[in-house]
Design a protein around this motif. Structure first.
Motif, PDB file in Angstrom:
ATOM      1  N   THR A   1     -17.106 -14.938  -2.527  1.00  0.00           N
ATOM      2  CA  THR A   1     -16.759 -15.133  -3.936  1.00  0.00           C
ATOM      3  C   THR A   1     -16.420 -13.843  -4.673  1.00  0.00           C
ATOM      4  O   THR A   1     -15.684 -13.891  -5.666  1.00  0.00           O
ATOM      5  CB  THR A   1     -17.923 -15.829  -4.660  1.00  0.00           C
TER       6      THR A   1
ATOM      7  N   ILE B   1     -12.683 -13.174  -4.966  1.00  0.00           N
ATOM      8  CA  ILE B   1     -11.998 -14.114  -5.850  1.00  0.00           C
ATOM      9  C   ILE B   1     -12.170 -13.700  -7.307  1.00  0.00           C
ATOM     10  O   ILE B   1     -11.209 -13.695  -8.095  1.00  0.00           O
ATOM     11  CB  ILE B   1     -12.522 -15.537  -5.610  1.00  0.00           C
ATOM     12  N   SER B   2     -13.395 -13.330  -7.685  1.00  0.00           N
ATOM     13  CA  SER B   2     -13.645 -12.908  -9.064  1.00  0.00           C
ATOM     14  C   SER B   2     -12.826 -11.679  -9.427  1.00  0.00           C
ATOM     15  O   SER B   2     -12.169 -11.633 -10.479  1.00  0.00           O
ATOM     16  CB  SER B   2     -15.136 -12.633  -9.270  1.00  0.00           C
TER      17      SER B   2
ATOM     18  N   ALA C   1      -5.403 -14.940  -5.889  1.00  0.00           N
ATOM     19  CA  ALA C   1      -6.647 -14.285  -5.486  1.00  0.00           C
ATOM     20  C   ALA C   1      -7.058 -14.701  -4.077  1.00  0.00           C
ATOM     21  O   ALA C   1      -7.473 -13.860  -3.252  1.00  0.00           O
ATOM     22  CB  ALA C   1      -7.755 -14.607  -6.480  1.00  0.00           C
ATOM     23  N   VAL C   2      -6.935 -16.003  -3.780  1.00  0.00           N
ATOM     24  CA  VAL C   2      -7.277 -16.478  -2.433  1.00  0.00           C
ATOM     25  C   VAL C   2      -6.287 -15.943  -1.408  1.00  0.00           C
ATOM     26  O   VAL C   2      -6.667 -15.561  -0.283  1.00  0.00           O
ATOM     27  CB  VAL C   2      -7.327 -18.018  -2.418  1.00  0.00           C
TER      28      VAL C   2
ATOM     29  N   LEU D   1      -5.399 -18.377  -9.362  1.00  0.00           N
ATOM     30  CA  LEU D   1      -6.443 -18.621  -8.361  1.00  0.00           C
ATOM     31  C   LEU D   1      -5.870 -18.550  -6.942  1.00  0.00           C
ATOM     32  O   LEU D   1      -6.499 -17.980  -6.043  1.00  0.00           O
ATOM     33  CB  LEU D   1      -7.070 -19.992  -8.610  1.00  0.00           C
TER      34      LEU D   1
ATOM     35  N   THR E   1     -16.759 -19.926  -8.364  1.00  0.00           N
ATOM     36  CA  THR E   1     -17.488 -18.990  -7.517  1.00  0.00           C
ATOM     37  C   THR E   1     -18.965 -19.359  -7.402  1.00  0.00           C
ATOM     38  O   THR E   1     -19.565 -19.241  -6.320  1.00  0.00           O
ATOM     39  CB  THR E   1     -17.348 -17.559  -8.063  1.00  0.00           C
TER      40      THR E   1
ATOM     41  N   THR F   1     -13.213 -19.665 -13.258  1.00  0.00           N
ATOM     42  CA  THR F   1     -13.499 -18.814 -12.102  1.00  0.00           C
ATOM     43  C   THR F   1     -14.998 -18.703 -11.863  1.00  0.00           C
ATOM     44  O   THR F   1     -15.475 -18.756 -10.719  1.00  0.00           O
ATOM     45  CB  THR F   1     -12.901 -17.421 -12.315  1.00  0.00           C
TER      46      THR F   1
ATOM     47  N   VAL G   1      -8.971 -12.546  -9.546  1.00  0.00           N
ATOM     48  CA  VAL G   1      -8.549 -13.290 -10.730  1.00  0.00           C
ATOM     49  C   VAL G   1      -8.449 -12.359 -11.938  1.00  0.00           C
ATOM     50  O   VAL G   1      -7.510 -12.459 -12.748  1.00  0.00           O
ATOM     51  CB  VAL G   1      -9.536 -14.444 -11.000  1.00  0.00           C
TER      52      VAL G   1
END
Length: 456
Positions: A410, A413-414, A147-148, A144, A357, A353, A417
Protein backbone atom coordinates in the motif's frame (compact mmCIF):
# COMPACT_ATOMS: atom_id res chain seq x y z
CA UNK A 1 -21.77 33.49 -47.92
CA UNK A 2 -21.51 31.23 -44.90
CA UNK A 3 -18.68 28.75 -45.33
CA UNK A 4 -18.43 27.50 -41.76
CA UNK A 5 -18.27 23.69 -41.63
CA UNK A 6 -21.49 22.24 -40.34
CA UNK A 7 -23.63 25.18 -41.46
CA UNK A 8 -23.42 25.34 -45.26
CA UNK A 9 -21.37 23.79 -48.00
CA UNK A 10 -18.60 25.83 -49.63
CA UNK A 11 -19.89 27.78 -52.63
CA UNK A 12 -23.43 28.24 -51.33
CA UNK A 13 -25.08 31.65 -51.48
CA UNK A 14 -27.98 33.22 -49.66
CA UNK A 15 -31.35 32.98 -51.35
CA UNK A 16 -32.55 36.15 -53.19
CA UNK A 17 -35.51 38.02 -51.83
CA UNK A 18 -38.84 36.59 -52.82
CA UNK A 19 -37.60 33.00 -53.26
CA UNK A 20 -39.12 30.36 -51.06
CA UNK A 21 -36.90 27.71 -49.55
CA UNK A 22 -36.61 24.75 -51.83
CA UNK A 23 -37.58 26.58 -55.02
CA UNK A 24 -35.61 25.53 -58.10
CA UNK A 25 -35.63 28.86 -59.94
CA UNK A 26 -36.17 32.59 -59.51
CA UNK A 27 -39.63 34.00 -58.86
CA UNK A 28 -39.72 35.58 -62.34
CA UNK A 29 -37.70 33.35 -64.68
CA UNK A 30 -36.47 34.75 -67.94
CA UNK A 31 -38.16 33.61 -71.06
CA UNK A 32 -34.95 32.81 -72.90
CA UNK A 33 -32.46 31.61 -70.27
CA UNK A 34 -32.36 30.22 -66.76
CA UNK A 35 -31.70 32.38 -63.70
CA UNK A 36 -28.18 33.06 -62.45
CA UNK A 37 -28.40 30.41 -59.75
CA UNK A 38 -30.47 27.90 -61.66
CA UNK A 39 -28.68 24.94 -63.24
CA UNK A 40 -29.51 24.34 -66.89
CA UNK A 41 -31.70 21.35 -67.52
CA UNK A 42 -31.79 18.91 -70.38
CA UNK A 43 -33.87 19.86 -73.45
CA UNK A 44 -37.40 18.61 -73.46
CA UNK A 45 -37.85 18.57 -69.68
CA UNK A 46 -40.20 20.67 -67.56
CA UNK A 47 -39.16 22.71 -64.54
CA UNK A 48 -41.77 21.91 -61.89
CA UNK A 49 -44.57 23.38 -63.95
CA UNK A 50 -43.11 26.84 -64.43
CA UNK A 51 -43.05 26.56 -68.20
CA UNK A 52 -39.75 28.33 -68.71
CA UNK A 53 -37.95 28.21 -72.10
CA UNK A 54 -34.51 26.65 -72.44
CA UNK A 55 -31.45 27.90 -74.19
CA UNK A 56 -30.48 26.08 -77.34
CA UNK A 57 -26.85 25.72 -76.23
CA UNK A 58 -26.48 23.22 -73.39
CA UNK A 59 -23.29 22.05 -71.61
CA UNK A 60 -22.19 18.44 -71.91
CA UNK A 61 -24.00 16.09 -69.53
CA UNK A 62 -22.48 15.46 -66.09
CA UNK A 63 -20.73 18.81 -65.49
CA UNK A 64 -23.30 20.94 -63.66
CA UNK A 65 -25.19 18.58 -61.39
CA UNK A 66 -25.55 20.06 -57.92
CA UNK A 67 -25.29 17.96 -54.76
CA UNK A 68 -28.52 16.13 -54.05
CA UNK A 69 -30.80 17.90 -51.62
CA UNK A 70 -29.14 21.34 -52.20
CA UNK A 71 -31.06 23.02 -55.04
CA UNK A 72 -30.03 26.44 -56.21
CA UNK A 73 -26.37 26.12 -55.13
CA UNK A 74 -23.44 27.21 -57.23
CA UNK A 75 -21.55 24.51 -59.11
CA UNK A 76 -18.93 22.61 -57.09
CA UNK A 77 -15.23 23.00 -57.72
CA UNK A 78 -13.45 20.80 -60.25
CA UNK A 79 -13.23 17.13 -59.35
CA UNK A 80 -10.61 16.24 -56.76
CA UNK A 81 -8.98 12.89 -56.05
CA UNK A 82 -11.25 10.38 -54.31
CA UNK A 83 -11.74 11.08 -50.59
CA UNK A 84 -10.75 14.78 -50.83
CA UNK A 85 -13.95 16.43 -52.05
CA UNK A 86 -16.48 18.61 -50.27
CA UNK A 87 -18.77 16.13 -48.62
CA UNK A 88 -17.28 12.82 -49.71
CA UNK A 89 -15.87 10.97 -52.73
CA UNK A 90 -17.48 10.77 -56.15
CA UNK A 91 -20.35 8.37 -56.30
CA UNK A 92 -19.88 5.90 -59.14
CA UNK A 93 -22.96 5.62 -61.26
CA UNK A 94 -24.53 8.77 -59.80
CA UNK A 95 -26.55 11.17 -61.92
CA UNK A 96 -24.27 12.57 -64.54
CA UNK A 97 -21.23 11.30 -62.67
CA UNK A 98 -21.38 14.31 -60.28
CA UNK A 99 -20.53 14.61 -56.64
CA UNK A 100 -22.44 12.58 -54.09
CA UNK A 101 -24.89 14.04 -51.61
CA UNK A 102 -23.52 15.84 -48.58
CA UNK A 103 -23.74 14.04 -45.26
CA UNK A 104 -27.22 14.02 -43.85
CA UNK A 105 -28.21 14.86 -40.29
CA UNK A 106 -28.64 17.93 -38.15
CA UNK A 107 -25.00 18.90 -38.55
CA UNK A 108 -24.86 19.05 -42.36
CA UNK A 109 -21.31 19.57 -43.48
CA UNK A 110 -19.06 18.99 -40.51
CA UNK A 111 -21.46 16.75 -38.60
CA UNK A 112 -19.36 14.55 -36.30
CA UNK A 113 -18.71 11.12 -37.63
CA UNK A 114 -19.71 11.89 -41.24
CA UNK A 115 -16.41 12.92 -42.76
CA UNK A 116 -17.00 16.66 -42.85
CA UNK A 117 -13.95 17.56 -44.91
CA UNK A 118 -13.25 14.27 -46.57
CA UNK A 119 -12.02 12.49 -43.44
CA UNK A 120 -13.60 11.13 -40.25
CA UNK A 121 -13.95 13.42 -37.22
CA UNK A 122 -14.06 11.57 -33.90
CA UNK A 123 -12.95 14.31 -31.50
CA UNK A 124 -9.49 15.55 -30.54
CA UNK A 125 -6.49 13.31 -31.17
CA UNK A 126 -5.61 10.87 -28.38
CA UNK A 127 -3.23 12.21 -25.75
CA UNK A 128 0.35 11.05 -25.80
CA UNK A 129 1.18 8.38 -23.23
CA UNK A 130 4.93 7.94 -22.97
CA UNK A 131 4.66 6.47 -19.48
CA UNK A 132 2.07 5.28 -16.99
CA UNK A 133 -0.48 8.07 -17.61
CA UNK A 134 -1.77 9.96 -20.66
CA UNK A 135 -0.53 13.54 -20.81
CA UNK A 136 -3.84 15.29 -20.24
CA UNK A 137 -6.12 16.00 -17.28
CA UNK A 138 -6.69 12.75 -15.44
CA UNK A 139 -9.74 11.11 -13.95
CA UNK A 140 -9.81 9.50 -10.53
CA UNK A 141 -9.53 6.00 -11.98
CA UNK A 142 -6.57 7.02 -14.15
CA UNK A 143 -4.72 8.40 -11.12
CA UNK A 144 -5.21 5.16 -9.19
CA UNK A 145 -4.35 3.09 -12.26
CA UNK A 146 -1.19 5.14 -12.81
CA UNK A 147 -0.05 4.47 -9.24
CA UNK A 148 -0.67 0.73 -9.64
CA UNK A 149 0.99 0.73 -13.09
CA UNK A 150 4.08 2.38 -11.63
CA UNK A 151 4.33 -0.34 -9.01
CA UNK A 152 3.75 -3.05 -11.60
CA UNK A 153 6.17 -1.66 -14.20
CA UNK A 154 9.02 -0.88 -11.80
CA UNK A 155 8.17 -3.52 -9.24
CA UNK A 156 11.77 -4.38 -8.36
CA UNK A 157 12.63 -0.83 -7.37
CA UNK A 158 9.27 0.16 -5.91
CA UNK A 159 8.67 -2.98 -3.87
CA UNK A 160 12.31 -3.01 -2.79
CA UNK A 161 11.95 0.46 -1.30
CA UNK A 162 8.59 -0.20 0.35
CA UNK A 163 9.73 -3.59 1.67
CA UNK A 164 12.82 -2.05 3.25
CA UNK A 165 10.77 0.67 4.91
CA UNK A 166 8.07 -1.73 6.09
CA UNK A 167 10.66 -4.15 7.45
CA UNK A 168 12.34 -1.40 9.44
CA UNK A 169 9.07 -0.09 10.87
CA UNK A 170 7.51 -3.45 11.70
CA UNK A 171 10.71 -4.81 13.26
CA UNK A 172 10.91 -1.76 15.53
CA UNK A 173 7.25 -2.14 16.44
CA UNK A 174 7.64 -5.82 17.34
CA UNK A 175 10.75 -5.18 19.43
CA UNK A 176 9.20 -2.26 21.32
CA UNK A 177 6.01 -4.18 21.99
CA UNK A 178 7.85 -7.32 23.02
CA UNK A 179 10.45 -5.67 25.26
CA UNK A 180 8.54 -2.72 26.73
CA UNK A 181 4.83 -3.27 26.41
CA UNK A 182 4.89 -6.74 27.93
CA UNK A 183 6.67 -5.43 31.04
CA UNK A 184 4.20 -2.58 31.26
CA UNK A 185 1.22 -4.89 30.89
CA UNK A 186 2.37 -6.96 33.83
CA UNK A 187 1.75 -3.94 36.08
CA UNK A 188 -1.97 -4.30 35.55
CA UNK A 189 -4.23 -1.59 36.83
CA UNK A 190 -7.35 -3.71 36.70
CA UNK A 191 -7.22 -4.64 40.36
CA UNK A 192 -6.49 -1.04 41.45
CA UNK A 193 -3.46 -2.05 43.51
CA UNK A 194 -0.80 -0.39 41.33
CA UNK A 195 1.24 2.21 43.14
CA UNK A 196 1.91 5.71 41.86
CA UNK A 197 5.48 4.74 40.96
CA UNK A 198 4.21 1.86 38.83
CA UNK A 199 1.74 4.13 37.08
CA UNK A 200 4.39 6.75 36.28
CA UNK A 201 6.83 4.05 35.12
CA UNK A 202 4.14 2.60 32.88
CA UNK A 203 3.40 6.02 31.43
CA UNK A 204 7.09 6.84 30.92
CA UNK A 205 7.89 3.57 29.16
CA UNK A 206 4.78 3.85 27.01
CA UNK A 207 5.81 7.32 25.87
CA UNK A 208 9.38 6.16 25.21
CA UNK A 209 8.22 3.18 23.16
CA UNK A 210 5.71 5.22 21.21
CA UNK A 211 8.33 7.91 20.57
CA UNK A 212 10.86 5.39 19.28
CA UNK A 213 8.30 3.88 16.93
CA UNK A 214 7.17 7.32 15.74
CA UNK A 215 10.72 8.51 15.01
CA UNK A 216 11.70 5.35 13.15
CA UNK A 217 8.46 5.37 11.19
CA UNK A 218 8.84 9.06 10.29
CA UNK A 219 12.40 8.59 9.05
CA UNK A 220 11.51 5.53 7.01
CA UNK A 221 8.38 7.06 5.51
CA UNK A 222 10.17 10.30 4.59
CA UNK A 223 12.95 8.44 2.79
CA UNK A 224 10.46 6.17 1.05
CA UNK A 225 8.30 9.12 0.00
CA UNK A 226 11.30 10.93 -1.46
CA UNK A 227 12.41 7.89 -3.45
CA UNK A 228 8.93 6.92 -4.63
CA UNK A 229 8.20 10.49 -5.70
CA UNK A 230 11.28 10.48 -7.91
CA UNK A 231 10.43 7.07 -9.36
CA UNK A 232 6.84 8.06 -10.14
CA UNK A 233 7.95 11.25 -11.87
CA UNK A 234 10.25 9.19 -14.09
CA UNK A 235 7.50 6.66 -14.74
CA UNK A 236 5.28 9.44 -16.13
CA UNK A 237 7.92 10.12 -18.79
CA UNK A 238 8.48 6.41 -19.46
CA UNK A 239 12.05 6.50 -18.23
CA UNK A 240 13.71 3.66 -16.32
CA UNK A 241 14.02 4.25 -12.61
CA UNK A 242 16.60 2.38 -10.56
CA UNK A 243 17.29 2.59 -6.87
CA UNK A 244 20.65 4.34 -7.40
CA UNK A 245 19.22 6.96 -9.75
CA UNK A 246 16.29 7.64 -7.43
CA UNK A 247 18.61 8.08 -4.47
CA UNK A 248 20.90 10.48 -6.37
CA UNK A 249 17.91 12.63 -7.35
CA UNK A 250 16.25 12.59 -3.92
CA UNK A 251 19.06 12.66 -1.37
CA UNK A 252 19.66 16.42 -1.60
CA UNK A 253 16.00 17.11 -0.81
CA UNK A 254 15.54 14.74 2.12
CA UNK A 255 16.64 17.23 4.81
CA UNK A 256 14.19 19.82 3.51
CA UNK A 257 11.51 17.17 3.45
CA UNK A 258 12.19 16.50 7.14
CA UNK A 259 11.91 20.22 7.76
CA UNK A 260 8.59 20.36 5.92
CA UNK A 261 7.10 17.54 7.98
CA UNK A 262 8.45 19.05 11.20
CA UNK A 263 6.86 22.41 10.37
CA UNK A 264 3.55 20.76 9.53
CA UNK A 265 3.71 18.94 12.86
CA UNK A 266 4.27 22.21 14.72
CA UNK A 267 1.30 23.76 12.92
CA UNK A 268 -0.88 20.82 13.96
CA UNK A 269 0.20 21.12 17.61
CA UNK A 270 -0.46 24.87 17.56
CA UNK A 271 -3.94 24.41 16.10
CA UNK A 272 -4.83 21.79 18.73
CA UNK A 273 -3.50 24.02 21.52
CA UNK A 274 -5.50 27.02 20.34
CA UNK A 275 -8.67 24.94 20.02
CA UNK A 276 -8.48 23.31 23.46
CA UNK A 277 -7.04 26.24 25.42
CA UNK A 278 -10.35 28.05 26.18
CA UNK A 279 -11.97 24.92 27.62
CA UNK A 280 -8.89 24.09 29.67
CA UNK A 281 -8.77 27.60 31.09
CA UNK A 282 -12.46 27.48 32.08
CA UNK A 283 -12.00 24.13 33.79
CA UNK A 284 -8.81 25.27 35.53
CA UNK A 285 -10.46 28.46 36.76
CA UNK A 286 -13.06 26.42 38.65
CA UNK A 287 -16.00 27.54 36.55
CA UNK A 288 -18.95 25.41 35.56
CA UNK A 289 -17.80 21.90 34.75
CA UNK A 290 -20.53 21.51 32.14
CA UNK A 291 -19.63 24.76 30.38
CA UNK A 292 -15.94 23.96 30.49
CA UNK A 293 -16.45 20.45 29.12
CA UNK A 294 -18.73 21.73 26.35
CA UNK A 295 -16.23 24.43 25.42
CA UNK A 296 -13.43 21.87 25.39
CA UNK A 297 -15.39 19.53 23.10
CA UNK A 298 -16.27 22.36 20.74
CA UNK A 299 -12.63 23.46 20.68
CA UNK A 300 -11.47 19.94 19.82
CA UNK A 301 -14.03 19.65 17.00
CA UNK A 302 -13.05 23.05 15.61
CA UNK A 303 -9.36 22.11 15.78
CA UNK A 304 -10.03 18.87 13.88
CA UNK A 305 -11.90 20.75 11.14
CA UNK A 306 -9.06 23.26 10.77
CA UNK A 307 -6.47 20.47 10.77
CA UNK A 308 -8.34 18.62 8.01
CA UNK A 309 -8.56 21.79 5.92
CA UNK A 310 -4.84 22.50 6.37
CA UNK A 311 -3.89 18.88 5.67
CA UNK A 312 -5.62 18.95 2.28
CA UNK A 313 -4.38 22.46 1.53
CA UNK A 314 -0.76 21.32 2.01
CA UNK A 315 -1.34 17.83 0.61
CA UNK A 316 0.78 18.50 -2.49
CA UNK A 317 3.65 20.21 -0.66
CA UNK A 318 5.85 17.08 -0.68
CA UNK A 319 5.87 16.53 -4.47
CA UNK A 320 6.22 20.29 -5.00
CA UNK A 321 9.32 20.31 -2.78
CA UNK A 322 10.82 17.22 -4.42
CA UNK A 323 10.05 17.87 -8.09
CA UNK A 324 10.24 21.66 -8.27
CA UNK A 325 13.25 21.83 -5.94
CA UNK A 326 11.57 24.52 -3.89
CA UNK A 327 12.11 25.61 -0.32
CA UNK A 328 9.86 24.58 2.54
CA UNK A 329 7.64 27.67 2.63
CA UNK A 330 7.56 27.94 -1.16
CA UNK A 331 6.43 24.34 -1.52
CA UNK A 332 3.62 24.95 0.97
CA UNK A 333 2.58 28.02 -0.98
CA UNK A 334 2.66 26.05 -4.24
CA UNK A 335 0.48 23.33 -2.74
CA UNK A 336 -2.04 25.90 -1.51
CA UNK A 337 -2.15 27.47 -4.99
CA UNK A 338 -2.69 24.13 -6.74
CA UNK A 339 -5.37 23.00 -4.31
CA UNK A 340 -7.20 26.34 -4.35
CA UNK A 341 -10.58 25.84 -6.00
CA UNK A 342 -10.16 22.03 -6.02
CA UNK A 343 -10.19 21.35 -2.27
CA UNK A 344 -13.11 18.94 -2.38
CA UNK A 345 -11.70 17.02 -5.34
CA UNK A 346 -8.32 16.61 -3.66
CA UNK A 347 -10.04 15.64 -0.42
CA UNK A 348 -12.18 13.04 -2.18
CA UNK A 349 -9.22 11.43 -3.95
CA UNK A 350 -7.14 11.43 -0.76
CA UNK A 351 -10.00 9.90 1.22
CA UNK A 352 -10.63 7.26 -1.43
CA UNK A 353 -6.94 6.37 -1.48
CA UNK A 354 -6.87 6.12 2.31
CA UNK A 355 -9.89 3.81 2.30
CA UNK A 356 -8.45 1.56 -0.43
CA UNK A 357 -5.03 1.25 1.18
CA UNK A 358 -6.49 0.53 4.63
CA UNK A 359 -8.88 -2.07 3.27
CA UNK A 360 -6.07 -3.81 1.38
CA UNK A 361 -3.79 -3.67 4.40
CA UNK A 362 -6.51 -5.06 6.68
CA UNK A 363 -7.37 -7.87 4.29
CA UNK A 364 -3.73 -8.95 4.44
CA UNK A 365 -2.97 -8.29 8.12
CA UNK A 366 -6.11 -9.58 9.85
CA UNK A 367 -5.72 -13.23 8.73
CA UNK A 368 -2.14 -13.19 10.01
CA UNK A 369 -3.36 -11.90 13.36
CA UNK A 370 -5.81 -14.79 13.68
CA UNK A 371 -3.11 -17.25 12.64
CA UNK A 372 -0.74 -15.76 15.23
CA UNK A 373 -3.38 -16.02 17.96
CA UNK A 374 -4.06 -19.65 17.05
CA UNK A 375 -0.38 -20.64 16.86
CA UNK A 376 0.75 -18.85 20.01
CA UNK A 377 -2.25 -19.85 22.11
CA UNK A 378 -3.08 -16.24 23.01
CA UNK A 379 -6.76 -15.66 23.56
CA UNK A 380 -9.09 -13.44 21.55
CA UNK A 381 -8.85 -10.90 24.34
CA UNK A 382 -5.17 -10.36 23.56
CA UNK A 383 -5.95 -10.25 19.86
CA UNK A 384 -8.56 -7.52 20.29
CA UNK A 385 -6.56 -5.65 22.93
CA UNK A 386 -9.12 -6.09 25.70
CA UNK A 387 -6.69 -7.85 28.02
CA UNK A 388 -3.41 -6.57 29.39
CA UNK A 389 -1.69 -9.89 29.86
CA UNK A 390 1.60 -11.01 28.36
CA UNK A 391 1.63 -11.31 24.53
CA UNK A 392 3.84 -14.03 23.10
CA UNK A 393 6.64 -13.36 20.64
CA UNK A 394 5.08 -15.81 18.16
CA UNK A 395 1.93 -13.72 17.99
CA UNK A 396 3.87 -10.46 17.56
CA UNK A 397 6.09 -11.89 14.82
CA UNK A 398 3.26 -13.48 12.80
CA UNK A 399 1.12 -10.37 13.09
CA UNK A 400 4.15 -8.28 12.10
CA UNK A 401 4.58 -10.35 8.94
CA UNK A 402 1.02 -9.55 7.90
CA UNK A 403 1.54 -5.85 8.57
CA UNK A 404 4.82 -6.00 6.64
CA UNK A 405 3.11 -7.38 3.54
CA UNK A 406 0.25 -4.91 3.78
CA UNK A 407 2.56 -1.90 4.14
CA UNK A 408 4.74 -3.10 1.27
CA UNK A 409 1.74 -3.21 -1.07
CA UNK A 410 0.00 0.00 0.00
CA UNK A 411 2.86 2.47 0.56
CA UNK A 412 3.69 2.79 -3.18
CA UNK A 413 0.01 3.39 -3.99
CA UNK A 414 -0.29 6.22 -1.46
CA UNK A 415 2.90 7.92 -2.63
CA UNK A 416 2.04 7.40 -6.31
CA UNK A 417 -1.43 8.89 -5.98
CA UNK A 418 -0.01 12.00 -4.29
CA UNK A 419 2.52 12.57 -7.07
CA UNK A 420 0.04 11.92 -9.89
CA UNK A 421 -2.53 14.19 -8.28
CA UNK A 422 0.10 16.92 -8.14
CA UNK A 423 0.90 16.39 -11.84
CA UNK A 424 -2.81 16.38 -12.71
CA UNK A 425 -3.39 19.69 -10.94
CA UNK A 426 -0.46 21.27 -12.76
CA UNK A 427 -1.73 19.98 -16.10
CA UNK A 428 -5.13 21.50 -15.41
CA UNK A 429 -3.78 24.87 -14.26
CA UNK A 430 -0.39 25.30 -15.94
CA UNK A 431 -0.47 23.11 -19.10
CA UNK A 432 2.28 20.92 -17.70
CA UNK A 433 1.37 18.26 -20.27
CA UNK A 434 3.17 20.22 -22.99
CA UNK A 435 6.35 20.40 -20.93
CA UNK A 436 6.11 16.69 -20.10
CA UNK A 437 5.60 15.85 -23.77
CA UNK A 438 8.75 17.75 -24.71
CA UNK A 439 10.68 16.18 -21.84
CA UNK A 440 9.53 12.72 -22.94
CA UNK A 441 10.60 13.38 -26.53
CA UNK A 442 7.12 13.22 -28.04
CA UNK A 443 7.48 14.17 -31.70
CA UNK A 444 4.04 15.75 -32.09
CA UNK A 445 3.10 17.81 -29.03
CA UNK A 446 -0.43 18.14 -30.42
CA UNK A 447 -1.05 14.52 -29.47
CA UNK A 448 -0.75 15.63 -25.86
CA UNK A 449 -3.76 17.93 -26.17
CA UNK A 450 -6.30 17.42 -23.40
CA UNK A 451 -9.03 14.96 -24.29
CA UNK A 452 -12.09 13.62 -22.51
CA UNK A 453 -11.64 13.19 -18.77
CA UNK A 454 -13.44 10.03 -17.66
CA UNK A 455 -14.54 9.80 -14.07
CA UNK A 456 -13.32 13.21 -12.93
Amino acid sequence: MTDTPGWASPGSAPSPEGREPGASGPTEPSADRPGPNEPPAQPGTDTQGQGGKWSKEQPPPGQWSTPAGAPGQAPPPPPAPPGQGWGGPRQPGGPGGGWGAPPSGPGGYGAPGHGAWGGGWGGPPPAAKPGVIPLRPLGVGEILDGAVSTMRTYWRTVLGISLTVALLVETSLVLVQGLLMNDISQASLQDGTASADEVFRMLRETLIGSGVIAVISAVAVVVATALLTTITSRAVLGRPAGMGEAWRDARLRILRLFGLLFLLGLISVAVCAVGTLPGILVLAAGGSDGAGAALLILGILAALVVLLWLMIRFYLATPALMLERQGILTSMSRSAKLVNGSWWRVFGIALLTWLITNIVSSLVAVPFSFIGAAVSGDGMGDLLGTETGHVSWAFLIIRGIGSLIGTTLTLPISAGVTVLLYIDQRIRREALDLELARAAGVQDPATGAPGPVPGS
